[in-house]
Design a protein around this motif. Sequence first.
Motif, PDB file in Angstrom:
ATOM      1  N   TYR A  35       0.849  -1.189   0.000  1.00  0.00           N
ATOM      2  CA  TYR A  35       0.000   0.000   0.000  1.00  0.00           C
ATOM      3  C   TYR A  35       0.888   1.244   0.000  1.00  0.00           C
ATOM      4  CZ  TYR A  35      -4.124  -2.803   1.018  1.00  0.00           C
ATOM      5  OH  TYR A  35      -5.144  -3.709   0.956  1.00  0.00           O
ATOM      6  N   PHE A  36       0.541   2.214  -0.828  1.00  0.00           N
ATOM      7  CA  PHE A  36       1.369   3.401  -0.992  1.00  0.00           C
ATOM      8  C   PHE A  36       0.517   4.665  -0.877  1.00  0.00           C
ATOM      9  CE2 PHE A  36       2.618   0.149  -4.259  1.00  0.00           C
ATOM     10  CZ  PHE A  36       3.568  -0.473  -3.478  1.00  0.00           C
ATOM     11  N   TRP A  37       1.203   5.763  -0.619  1.00  0.00           N
ATOM     12  CA  TRP A  37       0.548   7.067  -0.693  1.00  0.00           C
ATOM     13  C   TRP A  37       0.144   7.325  -2.130  1.00  0.00           C
ATOM     14  CZ3 TRP A  37       1.309  11.498  -3.479  1.00  0.00           C
ATOM     15  CH2 TRP A  37       0.697  12.645  -3.026  1.00  0.00           C
ATOM     16  N   PRO A  38      -1.033   7.884  -2.424  1.00  0.00           N
ATOM     17  CA  PRO A  38      -1.998   8.500  -1.499  1.00  0.00           C
ATOM     18  C   PRO A  38      -3.101   7.571  -0.992  1.00  0.00           C
ATOM     19  CG  PRO A  38      -2.582   9.059  -3.744  1.00  0.00           C
ATOM     20  CD  PRO A  38      -1.329   8.235  -3.836  1.00  0.00           C
ATOM     21  N   LEU A  39      -3.097   6.276  -1.374  1.00  0.00           N
ATOM     22  CA  LEU A  39      -4.101   5.362  -0.829  1.00  0.00           C
ATOM     23  C   LEU A  39      -3.883   5.206   0.668  1.00  0.00           C
ATOM     24  CD1 LEU A  39      -6.395   3.329  -1.019  1.00  0.00           C
ATOM     25  CD2 LEU A  39      -4.740   1.616  -1.769  1.00  0.00           C
ATOM     26  N   LYS A  40      -2.679   4.841   1.061  1.00  0.00           N
ATOM     27  CA  LYS A  40      -2.311   4.816   2.479  1.00  0.00           C
ATOM     28  C   LYS A  40      -1.743   6.194   2.777  1.00  0.00           C
ATOM     29  CE  LYS A  40      -2.051   2.040   6.102  1.00  0.00           C
ATOM     30  NZ  LYS A  40      -3.247   1.427   6.703  1.00  0.00           N
ATOM     31  N   TYR A  41      -2.626   7.155   2.921  1.00  0.00           N
ATOM     32  CA  TYR A  41      -2.255   8.571   2.862  1.00  0.00           C
ATOM     33  C   TYR A  41      -1.292   8.995   3.961  1.00  0.00           C
ATOM     34  CZ  TYR A  41      -6.081   8.617   6.274  1.00  0.00           C
ATOM     35  OH  TYR A  41      -6.892   8.364   7.355  1.00  0.00           O
ATOM     36  N   ASP A  42      -1.376   8.374   5.139  1.00  0.00           N
ATOM     37  CA  ASP A  42      -0.534   8.821   6.242  1.00  0.00           C
ATOM     38  C   ASP A  42       0.899   8.300   6.149  1.00  0.00           C
ATOM     39  OD1 ASP A  42      -1.545   6.253   6.677  1.00  0.00           O
ATOM     40  OD2 ASP A  42      -1.161   6.374   8.819  1.00  0.00           O
ATOM     41  N   TYR A  43       1.208   7.416   5.181  1.00  0.00           N
ATOM     42  CA  TYR A  43       2.561   6.881   5.086  1.00  0.00           C
ATOM     43  C   TYR A  43       3.595   7.944   4.726  1.00  0.00           C
ATOM     44  CZ  TYR A  43       1.682   1.903   5.759  1.00  0.00           C
ATOM     45  OH  TYR A  43       1.388   0.673   6.306  1.00  0.00           O
ATOM     46  N   LEU A  44       3.169   9.046   4.149  1.00  0.00           N
ATOM     47  CA  LEU A  44       4.089  10.147   3.862  1.00  0.00           C
ATOM     48  C   LEU A  44       3.806  11.364   4.718  1.00  0.00           C
ATOM     49  CD1 LEU A  44       4.668  10.071  -0.024  1.00  0.00           C
ATOM     50  CD2 LEU A  44       6.031   9.067   1.813  1.00  0.00           C
ATOM     51  N   PHE A  45       3.042  11.207   5.778  1.00  0.00           N
ATOM     52  CA  PHE A  45       2.847  12.298   6.730  1.00  0.00           C
ATOM     53  C   PHE A  45       4.096  12.424   7.606  1.00  0.00           C
ATOM     54  CE2 PHE A  45      -2.093  12.421   7.138  1.00  0.00           C
ATOM     55  CZ  PHE A  45      -2.165  12.801   5.807  1.00  0.00           C
ATOM     56  N   PRO A  46       4.466  13.619   8.010  1.00  0.00           N
ATOM     57  CA  PRO A  46       5.657  13.797   8.863  1.00  0.00           C
ATOM     58  C   PRO A  46       5.600  12.974  10.142  1.00  0.00           C
ATOM     59  CG  PRO A  46       4.885  15.912   8.058  1.00  0.00           C
ATOM     60  CD  PRO A  46       3.849  14.908   7.659  1.00  0.00           C
ATOM     61  N   GLY A  47       4.418  12.906  10.779  1.00  0.00           N
ATOM     62  CA  GLY A  47       4.309  12.148  12.023  1.00  0.00           C
ATOM     63  C   GLY A  47       4.578  10.665  11.823  1.00  0.00           C
ATOM     64  N   THR A  48       4.083  10.086  10.727  1.00  0.00           N
ATOM     65  CA  THR A  48       4.317   8.670  10.446  1.00  0.00           C
ATOM     66  C   THR A  48       5.776   8.416  10.121  1.00  0.00           C
ATOM     67  OG1 THR A  48       2.066   8.485   9.583  1.00  0.00           O
ATOM     68  CG2 THR A  48       3.604   6.714   9.029  1.00  0.00           C
ATOM     69  N   VAL A  49       6.372   9.306   9.335  1.00  0.00           N
ATOM     70  CA  VAL A  49       7.791   9.165   9.002  1.00  0.00           C
ATOM     71  C   VAL A  49       8.638   9.202  10.265  1.00  0.00           C
ATOM     72  CG1 VAL A  49       9.737  10.283   7.842  1.00  0.00           C
ATOM     73  CG2 VAL A  49       7.533  10.098   6.674  1.00  0.00           C
TER      74      VAL A  49
END
Length: 465
Positions: free
Chosen positions: A200-214
């Motif tokens: 699963y990748f961004w933007p489907l798994k949208y929070d994977y590229l959010f600063p908090g998740t990183v």
Amino acid sequence: MTTISSFPAQPLAHPTPATAPAERGWLALVALGLLALLVTAAAPAGLRGPAFWLGIALLSTGTLGWSWWKFGQGPAGVRHNFLWARSSTARGAVAWITGIVLTGFYVVLYWWPQYLENLIRPLDGLSQTLRHRPADQWFLYGTFYTLAVLLMGARALYKYRHSPYQRIRTGSVMFFQLGFSWLLPGLLLALQKPEFYFSYFWPLKYDYLFPGTVDYLVRDGRALGVFMVFWGAVMSLVATPVLTYFFGKRWYCSWVCGCGALAETAGDQYRHLSDKSRTAWRWEVRLIYPILGFIVLVTALLWLGAAGVLPGWFTSSHSSGLPLVDGVSPLEGLSKVYGFFIGSIFSGVIGVGAYPLMGARVWCRFGCPMAAYLGLLQKHFSRFRISTNGGQCISCGNCSNVCEMGIDVKQYAQRGEPIIRAACVGCGLCSTACPRGVLNLENGPREGRYQASPLISAESLRILE
């Protein structure tokens, strides 16, 4: 004045055949399995384990046996027999009951999981073996989801066994669902690493590229977490455009994605229900691209906030003395609203609950930001197309009937025009269902991609003459 409605309903030219005794037997096992699972939900502690696993065994055996009997005995091929005459596939009472049950299950799963405790607890042993922790609602969901893909994937393999492309494609989604979406995340938890879905990748798994998740992945996962961040960024921003250029969006939507896996297996029998009207297409455009734009905007704003460009009260709930609502900043509130309405209600409750009434790709067609992203790349930058030979088209409509994305394929085939649509997921069923070999999936050169073949034009001229 006499109206059409005043005439009595006419019987079918070929009435729906009665269900054979052997098929009834296999379906009875499926029904008994579902009944056992229903009993599990209200059974005392001593009985819920045996009832649960008995239900799974009966359901699995019945589904595999029915698939073998229904599609593995006769000649291979796409059959549309009585789709619009059966209650289960023609929006009849069975379809409505199925849709209500699916919708109800998702509502309880998301917001009242305590009512699923009797179904969750029998999975504790499996969860401890795989994840080294007790089962929860999401492990129950993941297990049911994977089981559905595998069982109905077997059905698809029987049904489309004559097509090498369909066999490979079905095997691919079964592999990625079992290995990358169920086993691997569980093993990561067993190793005390962050749970991560590599398919699963961004933007489907949208929070994977959010600063908090990183930050969480790098901090808790360390070297593996750094690789997860690298994997997510490269797959989302580099590999996706490159793969889509060569193969179209089918490399993901029809070969890898878990949402597509369920649609292509459990939802296969509902393909014909997708709305082919221009009104449906307008709604598709009005919904899916704004959803993509929203998640791109939220991601960009979060990174601007992390870089200190935006005021802290707008992006972070950890700023003191600044206006927050229930401890949540405005931007975090927007992401939570998106997760509730799009990530939960749209993709889950509506996306799967609408299978028996609107077709299996409602989420992919109207809501998925990954599908929108891939669709833009496919339409404007990809080599992928479905070529057509209009001179051979007999206007049978099989191709349009099996298109789950609401594309009236027949209209393109009749004119000999290549099909280059952002919505197309490249499942290839239109080509598989065509009795004349009119449609072909191609990764041809960009030159002439939007033009009909000159041979077809010449053939059309000869017909006109």
